[in-house]
Structure formats: structure tokens, C-alpha cells
Design an enzyme around this catalytic site. Sequence first.
Site, PDB file in Angstrom:
ATOM      1  N   TRP A 129      -7.698  27.109 -73.323  1.00  0.00           N
ATOM      2  CA  TRP A 129      -9.041  27.602 -73.672  1.00  0.00           C
ATOM      3  C   TRP A 129      -8.928  28.506 -74.898  1.00  0.00           C
ATOM      4  CZ3 TRP A 129     -11.432  32.592 -71.637  1.00  0.00           C
ATOM      5  CH2 TRP A 129     -12.767  32.707 -72.033  1.00  0.00           C
ATOM      6  N   ASP A 210      -5.924  30.210 -63.551  1.00  0.00           N
ATOM      7  CA  ASP A 210      -7.304  30.316 -64.002  1.00  0.00           C
ATOM      8  C   ASP A 210      -8.091  29.197 -63.331  1.00  0.00           C
ATOM      9  OD1 ASP A 210      -9.685  30.579 -65.314  1.00  0.00           O
ATOM     10  OD2 ASP A 210      -8.868  30.509 -67.351  1.00  0.00           O
ATOM     11  N   LYS A 245     -19.822  28.543 -63.677  1.00  0.00           N
ATOM     12  CA  LYS A 245     -20.109  27.101 -63.666  1.00  0.00           C
ATOM     13  C   LYS A 245     -20.572  26.645 -62.288  1.00  0.00           C
ATOM     14  CE  LYS A 245     -17.668  27.877 -67.401  1.00  0.00           C
ATOM     15  NZ  LYS A 245     -17.863  27.751 -68.807  1.00  0.00           N
TER      16      LYS A 245
HETATM   17  C1  LMR Z   1     -16.198  27.145 -72.849  1.00  0.00           C
HETATM   18  O1  LMR Z   1     -14.989  26.918 -72.771  1.00  0.00           O
HETATM   19  O2  LMR Z   1     -16.942  26.517 -73.624  1.00  0.00           O
HETATM   20  C2  LMR Z   1     -16.834  28.178 -71.947  1.00  0.00           C
HETATM   21  O3  LMR Z   1     -15.883  28.700 -71.086  1.00  0.00           O
HETATM   22  C3  LMR Z   1     -17.612  29.182 -72.681  1.00  0.00           C
HETATM   23  C4  LMR Z   1     -16.770  30.162 -73.452  1.00  0.00           C
HETATM   24  O4  LMR Z   1     -16.961  31.355 -73.233  1.00  0.00           O
HETATM   25  O5  LMR Z   1     -15.942  29.765 -74.271  1.00  0.00           O
END
Ligand code: LMR
Length: 397
Positions: A129, A210, A245
Site C-alpha cells: 500500500w 494488516d 471498508k
Molecule cells: C486505498 O488504498 O486506496 C485506500 O486504502 C485509501 C487510502 O487511504 O489510500
Amino acid sequence: MFQTLKPLPTDPILGLMAAFKNDPNPKKIDLGVGVYKDEAGNTPVLKCVKKAEAFRLANETSKSYIGLAGDEGYNQKIKELLFGAHEIIAQNRARTTQTPGGTGALRVGAEFLKRCNNAATIWVSAPTWANHIALFEASGLNVKEYPYYDYDKRGLLFDDMMSALSQVKSGDIVLLHACCHNPSGMDLTQEQWHKVADLAVENGFTPMIDIAYQGFGSGLDDDAAGLRIMADKVDEMVICSSCSKNFGLYRERLGACTVVGKDSASADIAYSVVLSVVRGIYSMPPHHGAAIVNTILHSVELRAMWEAELAQKRDRINGLRKLIVEKLGAAGISQDFSFIQRQHGMFSFFGIAGEQIEQLKNDYGIYMVGSSRMNVAGISNSNIDYFAASVATVLKG
Ligand code: LMR
């Protein structure tokens, strides 16, 4: 003092969200930010949430401080969602703290781990992420990557991952995504979870898990299967979860940081440190979102309603994965997109070039992250043909 500052680029995901909002193209499609959308392109408040909010409005008696750990009824239920009937609950080895969002949970967890080992390195999947690395660095952890996603074969680099993790030493941390890997959609199989857990025991590294999408992959219990395998084997772990989510509570900022100790006494000590971290960052979490989830999870009727609403989202996402593959094929595209159907959750790497991503955005109003991560929930029956035709044109060059 401020004149020493240099402007920073916008966040790659949130910047795209703003650009989409400002795009006047009536056909625009948002495949960027990880927000679930229904067939009409909306992100409505869940019906069970509306009912819980009505209950709360009628029954809330005080706005006094909630305390460092937040809502205890919520914390208890989150622990049950994570572990199910796992013996960790009966052994009283887990302590859960309500946090402001999953991001807050990660920050609290990271600062807690930094207190455990001031020189700790956290190993994250390549890719992960977009915010993980910045967040961990800001918490004072060293960050390294382990191989994870094979961009060519659109699968896992599991052997490479294991060989990198075999170098990770005791006192370091390995971040794993419990399910619906963000951004690749490629999850570990249960057999692979066993291997990683065995390695954690052998080498003594600490897993941080996570779990931001529990219920979006295969189901509430199935999506927690990997973390429960880990819990079978290791003495200590940290779990960061989110209700953005699965309860659709994005803007309420609701998550939880759960620490597992080798026994109840060591969990108590770890918990005291977590609470001290919390006090030093935001003191106490907000309550509204936690009160909603507490109400839902303590009510047989609302819980059943929530599970049905969650299953509907999951089924829609899985149906869209199939539809996307079919429609891209029907649009005459020879490139193989069947991997989209093998992946889980809202994200997949579409796997097209940077200039093609730009062209989709600029010429067709189709937004995906610059890495080619697409949120499949942004597709619907009404925009899929436009999407497939636009992709076909762009890929033909
Ligand atoms: C994403 O990955 O798009 C979401 O978790 C929103 C974010 O805060 O990045």
C-alpha cells in the site's frame, strides 16, 4: 520559518481522487481510491449502520471522554472477528485498542514496535500500500522490502519472498496483508501462510498483519485464516484492522490495533505500552464509529443484516472480476487478463504502461493509480462496455 519548506507532491491515491472529482467528463470512471461503489457508482451508508445510528441517537447519554483504548465493547467484538474461536481468546493473550482508522492502527502498532526495539527494521512486500512505507518511516522504523508480486507472470514470487524473509532476524518485523493484498490482489494460500509462520518461529521475527479488507475476499473467517495460522504458531504479533471498508465507515475513521503476547501477563505489559503510545499521539479515539460497530455486533438482527450487506459487496466484486475478463476479451483485446479473476478484493494491477494509464485518464476519464492499480468496484454494468472499448483503443496504440 515556513519559508524553508519545499512543496511536496500530492499523495498518489488521494490526489487522483481530487482530480477525478474535478473532471467534467460525464463518462468518467473512478478506479482509483479504494472505496467500494455500488452498481450506481455510489458508496451508500449501510442499512445496518443507519439502524445503529438511530439507536445511538436515542440512547447516547454522555459525550464525556471515552478513554485511551476507546470503546471496550467494540474492542471485544473486533478481537472475536479476528480470532473467531481461536484459543488466543480463551488464553487471554490478545489486547485490542480502538484507533482512528486502519492507518491509526498501523501508526500505533509501528510506534509500539519501535518501543520494543529501537533499531527494528520492518520488511514490507514489494509492492505494498502506497502509504505503508512513509508511515513506518515516520514512526522511526527502518523499512526494507521483500519480493512479492511477479509483474510478468501476474502471480506471487513466493520462493523469492521466502528466501528474502529467511534473512530477517529476531527483533525485526515482517508486514503481511491478511487478505485482499493492496495493491496486487494476490494473497498467500493457507499452505504458504504455514510456511511463513514456521519461518517466523524459526528466525524469531515478529509478524505485523494488516487486515483492512476482512470480508471482501472470501468471507469473514476465510479472510482471517492466514492470521489465525500465524496465531497458532507465534508467541507475539501485532494486528492492524480497519472498519472503513467492511462497515463502510470510511470517514468515521475506525480501526483497531491488537497486540498478542506469549501469555496474559506479557499482553498486559504490551497493552500498557500501546496505551502510552496512544496518549502521546492523539490521546483518545473518537467514539461515533466504534459505538455503531459495537451496536451492530452485539445485536443478532443487525449483525445478520451486516453480514448480508457485506456478502453482497463481496459477491458484486467477484462478479465484476469475471465480467471485466469477459468484456475485455469480447472487445477483441488479445492480451490475457484472466489473472484478474484469480485475485481477491478490490484491487488488481491492470498491467498496462504508464502512458496508456495517462491516455485512459486524459482521453476517456478513466482513472487508475499510476502503478496501474485498479479498484474493480468502480466498474458497473453500465460503464463496462465504455471501459472495455476505451482500453481496446488505447492498447491498439
Ligand atoms: C486505498 O488504498 O486506496 C485506500 O486504502 C485509501 C487510502 O487511504 O489510500
